[in-house]
Design an enzyme around this catalytic site. Structure first.
Site, PDB file in Angstrom:
ATOM      1  N   HIS A   1     -56.952  70.408-116.609  1.00  6.63           N
ATOM      2  CA  HIS A   1     -56.723  69.446-115.603  1.00  6.63           C
ATOM      3  C   HIS A   1     -56.984  68.141-115.858  1.00  6.63           C
ATOM      4  CE1 HIS A   1     -55.879  68.512-111.638  1.00  6.63           C
ATOM      5  NE2 HIS A   1     -56.234  69.331-111.086  1.00  6.63           N
TER       6      HIS A   1
ATOM      7  N   ASP B   1     -51.944  67.489-113.906  1.00  5.57           N
ATOM      8  CA  ASP B   1     -52.206  67.765-112.546  1.00  5.57           C
ATOM      9  C   ASP B   1     -51.768  69.143-112.019  1.00  5.57           C
ATOM     10  OD1 ASP B   1     -53.843  65.627-112.315  1.00  5.57           O
ATOM     11  OD2 ASP B   1     -52.101  64.453-111.683  1.00  5.57           O
TER      12      ASP B   1
END
Length: 552
Positions: free
Chosen positions: A521, A525
């Site tokens: 992450h 995203d």
């Protein structure tokens, strides 16, 4: 001028290698191309060939050592040349080891009076120092016993460190006069494990600590084996000051079973209590507890039967400790590093396999006509991912030092492979440039070479993305762990039969497959990760059309 031989850097992420065996010794002459030694990483095993020629002047590490990459492991040059400047830390570790070995009998004078001269001809066999950082080894198996005659080169015992296992070959010949430790003992390196010499020589002064109690124990065992289990063992259990001799494993077992070691009868070498003695003492203690319930004294005779029952019930809690293999420890380290340094998240999506299954069936039915290699579902997924990844560069990348993204121009696909040595991830370089047939042939060879341990080091690094397929084992969903510094990994799950509503409202069964994407992450995203899965789903559901479009 003396030249060094270095431990190779067998991969970008490799920091150290295990030197498994030397093919040369000090004094040998080597030529360019000669195999100097063998070594292994957490991924595969290799031979190191000489790039210089000359006489082997020094070896700076031993078999089993974990050696940092690009560290000097040997020196080669002209006979008599000074090599001290090439030794790691400026001084060879080999020399002191030999001296310590030779002077080990020094504690003999502390043992007492005259035995020293008597035992001068008896020689100790010491536990080797199998690595610079190794402080103790487990003696796993004896291949000799007291009274046996050994010759140079005979395997006397096997031992292991936290890195590997080895056989010790005799360096002297003679009769085995005494054995100072038993199978399973953890023995400090350079400690005497046994003594070899001429028949009848006294080897008691060579026992660890110089304890003379060792000699009688050996004599009883050798000359009167019938009585060994009866009388002398009880006195051999404790020294004059009341100290009890017990193996580490037996001590641990006694603590777990709550056995008082003073109640155990020693049957191990040199009057030492071993595991079976503790188990026997545990059984006897329970029999004694039950005894008052029995009426007459003669009833004590059948006590052997209940003892077996009690022993069986104790064994229900038995277990076995085994050291992890080197590759397993490295995999564990990498997995912990991955999960502790990344912000990992997993998304899962399912796709309709109808088109993929129909296409694969077509290939099977026309295999002879098309003259294609066997095509697996995994080959099809590798092909599809290699095409879709080109549009999602954040997943075809490395995150370097937490602040730099390295984007790859081509898809270098890591293919997770289950091997006898553990999980390996060989790399299919340029998968996006290959045809489906090429992917099928080359990925099969990669996986087979990984299983056989024949992969070149460069094929175990450089992957830009990884695919892990456990669907063949019926796994419906899982969370694959990202292989750093990559930013993503795709988990392939099993085929499942599901139903959907048709155009006319009817229930239609179909074959589905779930795909699990784990990603870093920090690098991307959830939205772009989800878009990748959606694009991959669309590509696979229309695979035959997309394949044709790619080839036109």
């Amino acid at each position: 001028m003396a030249k060094p031989i270095l431990m190779p850097k067998a991969g970008i992420t490799v920091e150290s290698c295990i030197l498994t065996s030397w093919n040369v010794k000090v004094g040998d002459t080597v030529k360019i191309g000669d195999v100097v030694c063998s070594y292994e990483t957490d991924k595969s095993a290799f031979d190191l060939t000489a790039e210089v020629e000359g006489e082997v002047l020094a070896l700076f590490c031993e078999e089993g050592d974990e050696v940092p990459v690009l560290t000097n492991i040997a020196a080669v040059g002209a006979k008599g040349e000074d090599f001290s400047a090439l030794a790691p830390n400026g001084a060879p570790a080999a020399a002191p080891a030999v001296e310590v070995k030779a002077e080990a009998p020094a504690p003999a004078p502390a043992a007492a009076p005259a035995p020293a001269p008597v035992s001068t001809n008896a020689k100790p066999v010491t536990m080797p120092k199998a690595g610079i950082t190794v402080e103790s080894c487990i003696l796993t198996k004896w291949n000799v016993k007291v009274g046996d005659t050994v010759k140079v080169g005979d395997v006397m015992f096997s031992y292991e460190t936290d890195k590997s296992s080895f056989d010790y070959q005799a360096e002297i010949e003679g009769e085995v006069l005494a054995i100072f430790c038993e199978e399973g003992d953890e023995v400090p390196v350079l400690s005497n494990v046994c003594a070899v010499g001429e028949h009848g020589e006294d080897a008691s002064c060579l026992a660890p600590g110089g304890a003379p109690a060792a000699a009688p124990a050996v004599e009883v065992k050798a000359e009167a084996p019938v009585q060994a289990a009866a009388a002398p063992v009880q006195t051999a259990t404790a020294s004059a000051d009341g100290k009890i001799f017990v193996s580490p494993r037996a001590k641990n077992l006694a603590e777990k079973l709550g056995v008082d070691l003073k109640t155990a009868t020693a049957t191990g070498p040199n009057g030492r209590i071993i595991e079976r003695d503790v188990r026997e003492a545990s059984v006897n203690a329970k029999v004694v507890e039950v005894a008052p319930a029995a009426a007459p004294a003669p009833a004590a005779a059948p006590a052997a039967a209940p003892a077996v029952e009690e022993k069986a019930s104790t064994d229900l809690k038995a277990y076995k400790d085994e050291k992890m293999s080197n590759i397993r420890k490295v995999i564990a380290k990498n997995m912990v590093l991955s999960l502790s340094t990344m912000a990992q998240l997993t998304h899962t999506i399912s796709f309709d396999c109808t088109n993929v299954m129909a296409f694969r069936k077509f290939l099977k039915d026309n295999a002879e006509t098309l003259k294609l290699p066997p095509i697996t579902i995994n080959n099809i997924i590798v092909y599809a991912v290699s095409r879709v990844l080109k549009k999602h560069r954040d997943l075809n990348a490395h995150l370097i030092n937490g602040d730099t993204m390295r984007y790859f121009e081509h898809v270098n696909m890591g293919i997770a492979t289950d091997t006898p040595r553990g999980l390996l991830v060989p790399t299919l370089f340029g998968a996006d440039t290959m045809t489906l047939s090429e992917i099928a042939v080359k990925s099969k060879k990669l996986s087979q070479d990984a299983i056989d341990g024949k992969l070149a080091p460069e094929l175990l690094t450089g992957g830009s993305f990884t695919i892990s397929n456990v669907g063949t084992m019926g796994i419906e969903s899982f969370t694959p762990v990202v292989n750093p510094p990559q930013t993503g990994i795709l988990g392939v799950n099993t085929l499942e039969t599901r139903v959907k509503i048709g155009k006319e409202g009817e229930i239609v069964p179909y074959t589905a497959m779930a795909l699990s994407l784990s990603y870093d992450h920090r690098a991307l995203d959830g939205a772009p990760a989800s878009r990748f899965l959606k694009d991959l789903k669309d590509y696979l559901e229309n695979f035959s059309v997309n394949l044709m479009a790619d080839s036109i």
